[in-house]
Design an enzyme around this catalytic site. Structure first.
Site, PDB file in Angstrom:
ATOM      1  N   SER A   1       0.938  -1.372  -0.542  1.00 36.87           N
ATOM      2  CA  SER A   1      -0.058  -0.174  -0.030  1.00 36.87           C
ATOM      3  C   SER A   1       0.814   1.264  -0.433  1.00 36.87           C
ATOM      4  O   SER A   1       0.311   2.035  -0.189  1.00 36.87           O
ATOM      5  CB  SER A   1      -0.679  -0.207   0.999  1.00 36.87           C
ATOM      6  OG  SER A   1      -0.082  -0.318   2.755  1.00 36.87           O
TER       7      SER A   1
ATOM      8  N   HIS B   1       0.812   5.064   4.197  1.00 36.76           N
ATOM      9  CA  HIS B   1       0.302   5.417   3.271  1.00 36.76           C
ATOM     10  C   HIS B   1       0.191   6.489   3.120  1.00 36.76           C
ATOM     11  O   HIS B   1       0.856   7.163   2.033  1.00 36.76           O
ATOM     12  CB  HIS B   1      -1.553   5.262   4.274  1.00 36.76           C
ATOM     13  CG  HIS B   1      -1.873   4.622   4.096  1.00 36.76           C
ATOM     14  ND1 HIS B   1      -3.141   4.001   3.788  1.00 36.76           N
ATOM     15  CD2 HIS B   1      -1.295   2.566   3.580  1.00 36.76           C
ATOM     16  CE1 HIS B   1      -3.364   2.606   3.089  1.00 36.76           C
ATOM     17  NE2 HIS B   1      -2.431   1.762   3.269  1.00 36.76           N
TER      18      HIS B   1
END
Length: 194
Positions: free
Chosen positions: A126, A177
């Site tokens: 991610s 992230h």
């Protein structure tokens, strides 16, 4: 641009690098999940563990990009790559796309090392996926000619939703992230200015 209409054969032919990344992630997932091989040991060897990185196991800055904690984790990140990767592979070419994907994933993992406790363990692509979002944001700001207005609005909306959801989901590496997104934006700024 973000809707897949190709057949599987066409997807493989048009986007060989993304196909390779997806297959590599699947192989790693199987190696870390199947009960009849030492899957737990393989997972432990590849996961990002800050303490082990500090002690010299530097491969753990790269390997977590391809390791996933469960089938749902693998499917979600793979689905994101299938949706958002092809346009960038086409715009950048295979070499630059791989550079952006790895650089942003590594940057996310380095930020995790710097900002999370030594006991912190992390896996997943991610950070690199958010790196792609960051690169798209750079495109919308600095090279508007590469994306239609509709696609620019779509990617900005998805990036904002992704960032907001980061803070409301359990077991999410928030640091990866955010810093993956920042790394993607900065990388995009540099590459697009050439």
């Amino acid at each position: 641009m973000f809707v897949r209409t190709e057949s599987l054969r066409e997807f493989i032919r048009f986007y060989p690098l993304i196909t390779f990344i997806l297959l590599f992630q699947l192989v790693i997932f199987l190696a870390t999940s199947l009960p009849f091989i030492p899957s737990r040991e393989i997972f432990s060897l590849l996961a990002g563990v800050n303490l082990y990185i500090v002690e010299g196991e530097l491969w753990r800055i790269v390997t977590p990009i391809f390791v996933h904690a469960g089938l749902a984790h693998l499917l979600f990140n793979s689905f994101s790559l299938v949706l958002f990767g092809p346009a960038l592979e086409r715009i950048l070419g295979k070499g630059k796309f791989l550079f952006v994907y790895l650089l942003t994933g590594i940057a996310a993992n380095i930020a995790t090392l710097m900002l999370e406790p030594l006991t912190y363990t992390h896996v997943g692509s991610s950070g690199a996926i958010f790196g792609l979002f960051g690169f798209y944001i750079a495109i919308t700001m600095f090279r508007k000619d590469l994306l239609s207005k509709e696609n620019s609005q779509t990617i900005l909306t998805i990036a904002v939703i992704g960032v907001v959801m980061t803070f409301f989901q359990a077991n999410i590496n928030i640091t990866a992230h955010i810093f993956g997104l920042i790394a993607g934006f900065l990388t995009g700024r540099v590459i697009l200015s050439k």
